[in-house]
Design an enzyme around this catalytic site. Structure first.
Site, PDB file in Angstrom:
ATOM      1  CB  SER A  60     -12.265  41.126  30.905  1.00  0.00           C
ATOM      2  OG  SER A  60     -11.675  40.445  29.802  1.00  0.00           O
ATOM      3  CG  HIS A  65     -15.462  26.163  27.198  1.00  0.00           C
ATOM      4  ND1 HIS A  65     -16.209  26.740  26.200  1.00  0.00           N
ATOM      5  CD2 HIS A  65     -14.508  27.062  27.523  1.00  0.00           C
ATOM      6  CE1 HIS A  65     -15.704  27.932  25.917  1.00  0.00           C
ATOM      7  NE2 HIS A  65     -14.680  28.152  26.710  1.00  0.00           N
ATOM      8  CB  CYS A  80      -9.412  45.375  34.076  1.00  0.00           C
ATOM      9  SG  CYS A  80     -10.887  46.026  33.261  1.00  0.00           S
TER      10      CYS A  80
END
Length: 108
Positions: A60, A65, A80
């Site tokens: 994934s 940030h 996953c």
């Protein structure tokens, strides 16, 4: 589907949160240490400060940030399969020298 961690970091040093190369490498180290496979990592340094880094993973993604002027960063790691994203969170907390943080977990 997978494990999703949302990590908010506070009271981190400005110089770490504004260092694009450091954060790029940190995202890759956190992903690999979690057992994830990196496909590609991209980053953007903002003016006058701040950095965003996103790694696309086979499992994934991982992202950060930063708001260096506030000593804050927001990360998320979603994987996953057999990867353990909590390991990556622990590495990020330690490497960014966060004085306080919140960590939320979502089973998806």
């Amino acid at each position: 589907m997978g494990k999703h961690y949302l990590l908010n970091l506070y009271d981190c040093p400005f110089d770490l949160l504004d260092n694009e190369r450091f954060l790029f490498d940190l995202m890759e180290i956190a992903a690999e240490s979690s057992g994830a496979t990196i496909i590609q990592t991209i980053s953007k340094k903002f003016d006058p400060q701040g950095v965003t880094v996103v790694s696309l993973l086979s499992e994934s993604h991982i992202s950060i940030h930063t708001w260096p002027e506030e000593g804050k960063a927001a990360c998320d790691i979603f994987t996953c399969g057999e990867a353990n994203p909590k390991i990556g969170c622990d590495i990020i907390i330690h490497q960014l020298k966060s004085q306080t943080h919140t960590l939320s977990y979502i089973e998806r």
